[in-house]
Design a protein around this motif. Structure first.
Motif, mmCIF file in Angstrom:
data_model
loop_
_atom_site.group_PDB
_atom_site.id
_atom_site.type_symbol
_atom_site.label_atom_id
_atom_site.label_comp_id
_atom_site.label_asym_id
_atom_site.label_seq_id
_atom_site.Cartn_x
_atom_site.Cartn_y
_atom_site.Cartn_z
ATOM 1 N N ASP A 139 0.846 -1.200 0.000
ATOM 2 C CA ASP A 139 0.000 0.000 0.000
ATOM 3 C C ASP A 139 0.879 1.247 0.000
ATOM 4 O OD1 ASP A 139 -1.686 2.126 0.612
ATOM 5 O OD2 ASP A 139 -2.620 1.158 2.329
ATOM 6 N N VAL A 140 1.832 1.310 0.941
ATOM 7 C CA VAL A 140 2.711 2.474 1.065
ATOM 8 C C VAL A 140 3.613 2.609 -0.162
ATOM 9 C CG1 VAL A 140 4.670 3.376 2.382
ATOM 10 C CG2 VAL A 140 2.641 2.544 3.577
ATOM 11 N N LEU A 141 4.063 1.486 -0.697
ATOM 12 C CA LEU A 141 4.897 1.518 -1.896
ATOM 13 C C LEU A 141 4.168 2.181 -3.056
ATOM 14 C CD1 LEU A 141 7.521 0.539 -3.344
ATOM 15 C CD2 LEU A 141 6.258 -1.554 -3.910
ATOM 16 N N GLY A 142 2.874 1.945 -3.154
ATOM 17 C CA GLY A 142 2.109 2.464 -4.274
ATOM 18 C C GLY A 142 1.661 3.909 -4.136
ATOM 19 N N ARG A 143 1.942 4.538 -3.011
ATOM 20 C CA ARG A 143 1.546 5.934 -2.812
ATOM 21 C C ARG A 143 2.618 6.880 -3.345
ATOM 22 N NH1 ARG A 143 -1.697 6.294 2.961
ATOM 23 N NH2 ARG A 143 -2.682 4.224 2.857
ATOM 24 N N ALA A 144 2.187 8.078 -3.648
ATOM 25 C CA ALA A 144 3.116 9.072 -4.187
ATOM 26 C C ALA A 144 3.721 9.941 -3.092
ATOM 27 C CB ALA A 144 2.401 9.952 -5.216
ATOM 28 N N GLU A 145 2.973 10.133 -2.001
ATOM 29 C CA GLU A 145 3.404 11.070 -0.968
ATOM 30 C C GLU A 145 4.209 10.367 0.118
ATOM 31 O OE1 GLU A 145 -0.348 9.192 0.605
ATOM 32 O OE2 GLU A 145 0.396 9.876 -1.353
ATOM 33 N N ASP A 146 5.013 11.144 0.849
ATOM 34 C CA ASP A 146 5.673 10.633 2.037
ATOM 35 C C ASP A 146 4.596 10.348 3.084
ATOM 36 O OD1 ASP A 146 8.043 11.089 0.729
ATOM 37 O OD2 ASP A 146 8.444 12.984 1.761
ATOM 38 N N CYS A 147 4.679 9.210 3.745
ATOM 39 C CA CYS A 147 3.610 8.857 4.675
ATOM 40 C C CYS A 147 4.100 7.898 5.745
ATOM 41 C CB CYS A 147 2.421 8.245 3.930
ATOM 42 S SG CYS A 147 2.814 6.715 3.045
ATOM 43 N N SER A 148 3.309 7.812 6.817
ATOM 44 C CA SER A 148 3.558 6.889 7.911
ATOM 45 C C SER A 148 2.259 6.148 8.174
ATOM 46 C CB SER A 148 3.992 7.660 9.167
ATOM 47 O OG SER A 148 4.185 6.793 10.260
ATOM 48 N N LEU A 149 2.306 4.811 8.128
ATOM 49 C CA LEU A 149 1.086 4.011 8.194
ATOM 50 C C LEU A 149 1.118 3.073 9.396
ATOM 51 C CD1 LEU A 149 -1.584 3.152 6.817
ATOM 52 C CD2 LEU A 149 -0.258 1.477 5.535
ATOM 53 N N PRO A 150 0.340 3.368 10.466
ATOM 54 C CA PRO A 150 0.239 2.429 11.585
ATOM 55 C C PRO A 150 -0.662 1.263 11.203
ATOM 56 C CG PRO A 150 -1.123 4.355 12.008
ATOM 57 C CD PRO A 150 -0.429 4.605 10.686
ATOM 58 N N VAL A 151 -0.293 0.059 11.628
ATOM 59 C CA VAL A 151 -1.030 -1.142 11.226
ATOM 60 C C VAL A 151 -1.240 -2.060 12.426
ATOM 61 C CG1 VAL A 151 -1.104 -3.119 9.668
ATOM 62 C CG2 VAL A 151 0.082 -1.041 8.960
ATOM 63 N N GLY A 152 -2.492 -2.389 12.688
ATOM 64 C CA GLY A 152 -2.829 -3.355 13.728
ATOM 65 C C GLY A 152 -3.786 -4.390 13.194
ATOM 66 N N GLY A 153 -4.004 -5.439 13.946
ATOM 67 C CA GLY A 153 -4.912 -6.499 13.546
ATOM 68 C C GLY A 153 -6.356 -6.170 13.871
ATOM 69 N N PRO A 154 -7.293 -7.073 13.525
ATOM 70 C CA PRO A 154 -8.721 -6.778 13.637
ATOM 71 C C PRO A 154 -9.281 -6.879 15.050
ATOM 72 C CG PRO A 154 -8.416 -8.990 12.780
ATOM 73 C CD PRO A 154 -7.045 -8.371 12.864
ATOM 74 N N GLU A 155 -8.558 -7.501 15.999
ATOM 75 C CA GLU A 155 -9.113 -7.661 17.343
ATOM 76 C C GLU A 155 -8.138 -7.149 18.394
ATOM 77 O OE1 GLU A 155 -9.803 -11.793 18.163
ATOM 78 O OE2 GLU A 155 -7.827 -12.414 17.463
ATOM 79 N N THR A 156 -8.702 -6.473 19.399
ATOM 80 C CA THR A 156 -7.908 -5.944 20.500
ATOM 81 C C THR A 156 -8.027 -6.874 21.692
ATOM 82 O OG1 THR A 156 -8.198 -3.663 19.738
ATOM 83 C CG2 THR A 156 -7.583 -3.979 22.035
ATOM 84 N N LEU A 157 -6.875 -7.283 22.223
ATOM 85 C CA LEU A 157 -6.815 -8.245 23.317
ATOM 86 C C LEU A 157 -5.959 -7.690 24.442
ATOM 87 C CD1 LEU A 157 -5.898 -11.318 21.088
ATOM 88 C CD2 LEU A 157 -8.157 -10.913 22.078
#
Length: 311
Positions: free
Chosen positions: A207-225
């Motif tokens: 996803d980040v590779l395909g963007r044009a702008e400088d960015c920071s992407l936080p990523v977590g899973g679907p459930e919080t434990l």
């Protein structure tokens, strides 16, 4: 650089060109190389171990041998490369081999990669860091990663940073503890996190590779434990009744201080664990993979491996 939201359907644009994956023989790097290969993107693997690099046959279009901690071995490695995804980093696992700090290993290696990419005219650089929050931003582990981010931000490269929470395999040691019948965690176990599968962090890298702008992407899973719930899932996966020991965070911090002159990396892992496991470690949710299913898969795989020679 602002944090951005994940693209629910990440794709690599045709302009991605040839992508060099640093650390492709590791857990996350292999997932990234596989995801790129599936899109038809040409993949170059940067590896220092020829034997491990052979495991990438059929995924990487070519393998370049080099050690990122030695800039001399990177000459020519980026020829014809349009973008870089760096998953390079020492494991968080408690090992007794290499004692170098994360700064001396991870930071140095990635700074060398950035300089080599700049010199070769690489178009975009994606770096996998970690989710950083004030409670652990001062740890050696977090600082080692953020020095790389700062260098990227000060370079002339187009770049993106992927910031995952804990990836599923990091929690596998709880399965080993559960098999022995006793597990330990720092603090009261109520701190929350949303672990994420490596394949979904790989999707975020694309996803980040395909963007044009400088960015920071936080990523977590679907459930919080909670941390307690994660350990209980491990016991459930091995079919044992949970027995969990809660260690005072202060004891781990004291242990980290004692280890610092003897084993810098183990000291930094202990310090990071004491702080990160006792505070919320939650990123915006994405993906569908759940930790309980991962634990079940690991247990099934271990049972399928013969314990005695097969004649």
């Amino acid at each position: 650089m602002n944090e951005t939201a994940p693209n629910p359907s990440p794709t690599v644009r045709p302009s991605a060109g040839t992508v060099l994956v640093a650390g492709a023989t590791g857990m996350l790097g292999h997932a990234v190389a596989t995801a790129l290969h599936r899109t038809g993107t040409p993949v170059v693997s940067l590896s220092r171990d020829p034997a491990r690099a052979r495991a990438l046959r059929g995924i990487a279009d070519s393998v370049v041998l080099g050690d990122a901690t030695d800039p001399g071995t990177l000459r020519g490695a980026f020829d014809g490369v349009d973008a870089v995804i760096s998953c390079l980093g020492a494991p968080m696992a408690f090992r007794t081999g290499d004692r170098r700090s994360f700064r001396d290993l991870d930071t140095v290696a990635n700074l060398n990669l950035i300089e080599a990419a700049r010199s070769a005219g690489v178009r975009r650089f994606v770096y996998v860091s970690l989710l950083v929050r004030p409670a652990w931003s001062g740890t050696g582990y977090a600082r080692a990663h953020e020095e790389v981010v700062d260098r990227l931000a000060g370079s002339d490269l187009s770049y993106g940073v992927v910031r995952p929470t804990g990836m599923f395999p990091i929690f596998d040691p709880f399965l080993a503890m559960a098999r022995r019948g006793l597990a330990w965690i720092p603090g009261d176990g109520r701190a929350t996190t949303n672990p994420v599968h490596p394949s979904e962090v790989a999707d975020a890298c694309l996803d980040v590779l395909g963007r044009a702008e400088d960015c920071s992407l936080p990523v977590g899973g679907p459930e919080t434990l909670t941390r307690q719930e994660i350990v209980e899932l491990a016991f459930r996966a091995v079919g044992r009744t949970p027995r969990i020991l809660h260690l005072p965070r202060s004891a781990l911090l004291a242990g980290s201080a004692l280890l610092r002159p003897i084993h810098p990396r183990l000291s930094e892992v202990t310090d990071f664990a004491a702080r990160a496991l006792t505070n919320p470690f939650v990123a915006p949710p994405s993906g569908r993979r759940r930790l309980a299913d991962h634990f079940a898969e690991v247990v099934r795989s271990s049972r399928s491996v013969p314990t005695e020679p097969v004649h």
